[in-house]
Enzyme design. Structure first.
Site, mmCIF file in Angstrom:
data_model
loop_
_atom_site.group_PDB
_atom_site.id
_atom_site.type_symbol
_atom_site.label_atom_id
_atom_site.label_comp_id
_atom_site.label_asym_id
_atom_site.label_seq_id
_atom_site.Cartn_x
_atom_site.Cartn_y
_atom_site.Cartn_z
ATOM 1 N N CYS A 22 0.866 -1.184 0.000
ATOM 2 C CA CYS A 22 0.000 0.000 0.000
ATOM 3 C C CYS A 22 0.903 1.235 0.000
ATOM 4 O O CYS A 22 2.127 1.133 0.180
ATOM 5 C CB CYS A 22 -0.874 0.005 1.254
ATOM 6 S SG CYS A 22 0.108 0.067 2.752
ATOM 7 N N HIS A 87 2.978 1.935 11.234
ATOM 8 C CA HIS A 87 1.755 1.893 12.050
ATOM 9 C C HIS A 87 1.838 2.777 13.293
ATOM 10 O O HIS A 87 0.950 2.766 14.130
ATOM 11 C CB HIS A 87 1.298 0.472 12.375
ATOM 12 C CG HIS A 87 2.387 -0.422 12.852
ATOM 13 N ND1 HIS A 87 3.157 -0.121 13.916
ATOM 14 C CD2 HIS A 87 2.824 -1.611 12.399
ATOM 15 C CE1 HIS A 87 4.022 -1.097 14.096
ATOM 16 N NE2 HIS A 87 3.849 -1.999 13.190
ATOM 17 N N HIS A 137 -2.537 -5.071 18.796
ATOM 18 C CA HIS A 137 -1.812 -4.636 17.594
ATOM 19 C C HIS A 137 -1.058 -3.333 17.872
ATOM 20 O O HIS A 137 -1.617 -2.415 18.483
ATOM 21 C CB HIS A 137 -2.793 -4.443 16.431
ATOM 22 C CG HIS A 137 -2.101 -4.289 15.114
ATOM 23 N ND1 HIS A 137 -1.559 -3.096 14.707
ATOM 24 C CD2 HIS A 137 -1.828 -5.184 14.135
ATOM 25 C CE1 HIS A 137 -0.990 -3.268 13.511
ATOM 26 N NE2 HIS A 137 -1.144 -4.525 13.139
ATOM 27 N N GLU A 139 -0.449 -0.772 16.121
ATOM 28 C CA GLU A 139 -1.145 0.451 15.671
ATOM 29 C C GLU A 139 -2.156 0.904 16.730
ATOM 30 O O GLU A 139 -2.256 2.093 17.053
ATOM 31 C CB GLU A 139 -1.863 0.193 14.337
ATOM 32 C CG GLU A 139 -2.623 1.416 13.854
ATOM 33 C CD GLU A 139 -3.566 1.115 12.688
ATOM 34 O OE1 GLU A 139 -3.220 0.311 11.815
ATOM 35 O OE2 GLU A 139 -4.672 1.690 12.688
ATOM 36 N N THR A 179 -6.829 0.805 11.093
ATOM 37 C CA THR A 179 -6.894 0.997 9.628
ATOM 38 C C THR A 179 -7.184 -0.300 8.872
ATOM 39 O O THR A 179 -7.696 -0.262 7.766
ATOM 40 C CB THR A 179 -5.567 1.582 9.096
ATOM 41 O OG1 THR A 179 -4.500 0.747 9.525
ATOM 42 C CG2 THR A 179 -5.358 2.998 9.550
ATOM 43 N N SER A 236 1.207 -10.375 9.733
ATOM 44 C CA SER A 236 0.528 -9.206 9.162
ATOM 45 C C SER A 236 -0.982 -9.281 9.393
ATOM 46 O O SER A 236 -1.648 -10.202 8.921
ATOM 47 C CB SER A 236 0.834 -9.141 7.655
ATOM 48 O OG SER A 236 -0.159 -8.418 6.979
ATOM 49 N N SER A 280 1.627 -5.461 3.013
ATOM 50 C CA SER A 280 3.069 -5.445 3.270
ATOM 51 C C SER A 280 3.792 -6.537 2.472
ATOM 52 O O SER A 280 4.919 -6.896 2.810
ATOM 53 C CB SER A 280 3.333 -5.581 4.772
ATOM 54 O OG SER A 280 2.523 -6.575 5.332
#
Ligand code: F3S
Length: 294
Positions: A22, A87, A137, A139, A179, A236, A280
């Site tokens: 991305c 992140h 996570h 993030e 996200t 991931s 990723s």
């Protein structure tokens, strides 16, 4: 629309729309390689706390170029550069780096940085923050650090029900999402919160468009395929979500990190093969996998 990348006789391989890196991951990886080149020439050290992105192939290459991984900023050499991963990190992390005399190279994805701003602004205006995502996570841990208290992390409907049971009668809330969260699950959880809280909650769907596009591309392709291969790193989150979407639509969905762990003997039994890849996953791995299957 998925692209046909191989066709022979009854066999066809299609690649999902928007597969692989991305914008945020590409930006972080390109900047990290450029920085390592620059610092390699000047002799400066570059550190990161944890893997820059969730892809071992890429992080092994970065380490080979000189990136050093440490547990905390305090373990890095004073004066060295320290990378902030795509992140993101919480506000305290930046303070710790400055206090340790490190030069910050911020590679936080702008979409994640926007969530930090929403959470910090909600906190400043006296609102609680609900993060719809996975509490473990990185993030989400980062967003939590900008949200202050009260803050709740909700990943499923039972957790949303528990949050509503314990809620004080007063006070406004702002809801944001990790996200990479699955859109349907966001809709279900926030539908419940909205029904219970009405105007007391403002909802900001911060699922990133790259995630949404990859999930939609994967779902659409899985509807066509009789076998799906989802490529990415086992760590991931967005790749795991693609796999769960593929499995929910296609009965034969397989995960592979790269060409070496493809179940080729099984895949060879199918005619319509779909390939999806997490945000990723580098293009090189996608090409190698398609090549070996072809
Ligand atoms: Fe950024 Fe979205 Fe990628 S938040 S890191 S562009 S999945």
């Amino acid at each position: 629309m998925a692209e046909t990348v191989f066709q022979k006789g009854t066999k066809e391989i299609r690649l999902a729309d928007k597969a692989g890196f991305c914008f945020g991951v590409k930006n972080a990886v390109d900047k990290a390689f450029a920085l390592l080149d620059e610092c390699g020439a000047s002799g400066e050290r570059v550190f990161a706390t944890g893997r820059l992105i969730h892809n071992r192939t890429v992080t092994d290459e970065l380490e080979a170029k000189g990136l050093r991984t440490v547990g905390t900023p305090g373990e890095a050499e004073p004066g060295a550069r320290i990378l902030i991963r795509a992140h993101g990190e919480d506000a305290a992390f930046y303070e710790t780096c400055r206090a340790a005399g490190l030069r910050i190279e911020d590679m936080t994805c702008p979409f994640v940085a926007r969530i930090h701003s929403i959470a910090a602004e909600a906190h400043r205006s006296g609102r609680g923050v609900v993060i719809v995502g996975d509490a473990a996570h990185p993030e989400v841990i980062g967003i939590r650090g900008w949200a202050g208290e009260p803050c709740a992390v909700i990943s499923n409907l039972p957790e949303a029900e528990a949050f509503l049971r314990d809620l004080p009668e007063e006070g406004g809330w702002t809801g944001v999402s990790q996200t990479t969260f699955i859109e349907e699950n966001w809709d279900a959880i926030t539908g419940l919160l909205k029904d219970a809280l009405g105007e007391r909650i403002e909802l900001r769907n911060t699922i990133c468009s790259a995630t949404r596009e990859r999930q939609e591309g994967c779902r659409e392709l899985a509807g066509w395929a009789d076998c799906m291969v989802v490529l990415g790193d086992p760590a991931s989150a967005n790749t795991k979500k693609l796999l769960s979407i593929a499995e929910s639509v296609c009965p034969n969905a397989f995960f592979a990190e790269n060409k070496t762990d493809l179940p080729l003997h099984i895949i060879a039994g199918y005619d319509k093969i779909g390939v999806a890849a997490g945000a990723s996953t580098p293009e090189r791995i996608i090409k190698e996998v398609i090549s070996i299957m072809s």
